[in-house]
Scaffold this active site. Structure first.
Site, PDB file in Angstrom:
ATOM      1  N   GLU A  76     -47.184  -8.067  38.995  1.00 46.87           N
ATOM      2  CA  GLU A  76     -47.309  -9.441  39.879  1.00 46.87           C
ATOM      3  C   GLU A  76     -48.906  -9.881  39.865  1.00 46.87           C
ATOM      4  O   GLU A  76     -49.778  -9.037  40.307  1.00 46.87           O
ATOM      5  CB  GLU A  76     -47.099  -9.086  41.431  1.00 46.87           C
ATOM      6  CG  GLU A  76     -45.441  -8.700  41.471  1.00 46.87           C
ATOM      7  CD  GLU A  76     -45.366  -8.028  42.776  1.00 46.87           C
ATOM      8  OE1 GLU A  76     -45.523  -8.849  43.685  1.00 46.87           O
ATOM      9  OE2 GLU A  76     -44.968  -6.905  42.940  1.00 46.87           O
ATOM     10  N   HIS A 100     -42.045 -12.680  41.061  1.00 51.68           N
ATOM     11  CA  HIS A 100     -41.476 -11.008  41.321  1.00 51.68           C
ATOM     12  C   HIS A 100     -40.562 -10.639  40.436  1.00 51.68           C
ATOM     13  O   HIS A 100     -39.687 -10.001  40.911  1.00 51.68           O
ATOM     14  CB  HIS A 100     -41.526 -10.965  42.992  1.00 51.68           C
ATOM     15  CG  HIS A 100     -41.449  -9.832  43.589  1.00 51.68           C
ATOM     16  ND1 HIS A 100     -41.067  -8.751  43.033  1.00 51.68           N
ATOM     17  CD2 HIS A 100     -42.328  -9.515  44.753  1.00 51.68           C
ATOM     18  CE1 HIS A 100     -41.537  -7.561  43.879  1.00 51.68           C
ATOM     19  NE2 HIS A 100     -42.251  -7.962  44.593  1.00 51.68           N
ATOM     20  N   HIS A 123     -45.338 -11.363  51.524  1.00 47.68           N
ATOM     21  CA  HIS A 123     -45.269 -12.486  50.801  1.00 47.68           C
ATOM     22  C   HIS A 123     -45.041 -13.838  51.474  1.00 47.68           C
ATOM     23  O   HIS A 123     -44.023 -14.605  51.199  1.00 47.68           O
ATOM     24  CB  HIS A 123     -43.872 -12.156  49.965  1.00 47.68           C
ATOM     25  CG  HIS A 123     -44.026 -11.141  48.883  1.00 47.68           C
ATOM     26  ND1 HIS A 123     -45.134 -10.866  48.170  1.00 47.68           N
ATOM     27  CD2 HIS A 123     -43.058 -10.229  48.488  1.00 47.68           C
ATOM     28  CE1 HIS A 123     -44.842  -9.760  47.518  1.00 47.68           C
ATOM     29  NE2 HIS A 123     -43.817  -9.291  47.727  1.00 47.68           N
TER      30      HIS A 123
END
Length: 350
Positions: free
Chosen positions: A315, A177, A107
């Site tokens: 996602e 998320h 991420h």
């Protein structure tokens, strides 16, 4: 509709974090937070018109900045998901990114999620968050500004519009998320939720769940969600792309990718009747069922805890590690040209 601003908490001693709540004429609402431009709560009706919060999260701000709690509801940037070995080559130059998960980048290193964003604009039914990232931050090229516009419509759709502007060519893969539990019940896990994903293939992974570059067929395997069925039906079956005891944490390659807004997935809770259809203009969607979350957490919102398999993240994204795989579908940011992508969560009840 109107947007209500309120104080959430201080991050550290001197950094206030605020809520922005949008409520539509039906009584559905979303509460957003400046920390990570995140979704704090999302209240949607069941088949009887009863409202419940359908995303996981926390009453205490400190848990949002702990990566072990799973990026609950937060925006992810610059690059969502994994980058192998914390490096990639773009336009002939190698870039090195934080190795914040094992030997790889997860991420984008987490900075976009764990810092407050500016609020650039609000309207009757929307909030626009903005974050500037200087050239070289976390190893990525370009003076880079990302905006996320959340709109709650009168027909119970939460629309996320991501806009990126950079002064040089660069990479971007933003997502949100949020972990969904449509039951609205504090004791429910997501094994009994029904799921459909419009994908015939997934990205094959190695023992660290990093993409190998190959695509696998879902047909005939526990990965197959081409028709609506319970998440828990096969979640613990042994399979090469699944880590034992974790369950689904995999990227699905959406069918008929064209860069236009298309249905990617449908999530359904039979008892409440709540249904969520996910639409995106991106080629992939990560199915993650919270298998890395601890079974022993006691934190959350009220009595709704953030624990193992309590929520499912869907996602929308470019495939993980696309920056290292030329065969994966990609769309990069061009200097001084707006890069845009849209995801919608469309709610109904039946």
């Amino acid at each position: 509709m109107a947007v209500e601003k309120s104080f959430f908490a201080n991050l550290g001693e001197n950094t206030p974090v605020y809520f922005y709540k949008i409520t539509n004429k039906n009584g559905a609402s979303v509460t957003l937070q400046t920390l990570g431009a995140g979704i704090h709560s999302l209240c949607m009706p069941d088949r009887n018109g009863e409202f419940a919060d359908v995303v996981l999260g926390f009453d205490e701000i400190r848990h949002y900045v702990d990566p072990d709690y799973g990026y609950q509801g937060l925006v992810v940037g610059r690059w969502a998901n994994r980058i192998r070995d914390g490096k990639f080559t773009f336009e002939g130059k190698e870039y090195n990114t934080p190795k914040n998960q094992g030997t790889w980048t997860l991420h984008g290193g987490g900075r976009f999620s764990f810092t407050p964003w500016e609020v650039e604009e609000t309207g009757d039914d929307f909030v626009v968050f903005k974050r500037f990232s200087p050239d070289g931050e976390d190893g990525f090229p370009g003076n880079f500004t990302m905006k996320v516009k959340y709109t709650l419509t009168e027909d119970n759709t939460l629309r996320l519009e991501y806009t990126v502007l950079s002064d040089v060519n660069t990479v971007a893969n933003p997502t949100n998320h949020a972990y969904f539990n449509l039951s609205g019940k504090s004791g429910e896990t997501i094994e009994n939720h029904f799921l459909k994903i419009n994908a015939d293939y997934f990205t094959e992974t190695d023992e660290s769940q990093l993409p190998t570059g190959e695509l696998g067929e879902v047909k005939g395997t526990m990965m197959d969600f081409t028709s609506l069925h319970k998440i828990g039906d096969k979640i613990d079956e042994p399979f090469r792309a699944i880590i034992e005891g974790i369950g689904y944490d995999n990227n699905y390659c959406l069918n008929n990718y064209s860069g236009k807004l298309e249905e990617a997935a449908v999530l359904y809770d039979k008892e409440s009747g709540r249904k969520m259809a996910v639409y995106t203009d991106l080629p992939g969607i990560q199915l993650y069922c919270g298998g890395w979350l601890s079974k022993d957490y006691t934190d959350g919102k009220g009595d709704s805890k953030v624990t193992y398999r309590r929520g499912v993240a869907l996602e929308t994204q470019f495939y993980p590690d696309t920056v290292n795989h030329k065969n994966f579908p990609a769309r990069f940011v061009k200097a001084n040209e707006e890069f845009k992508t849209v995801t919608e969560f469309r709610f109904s009840a039946e």
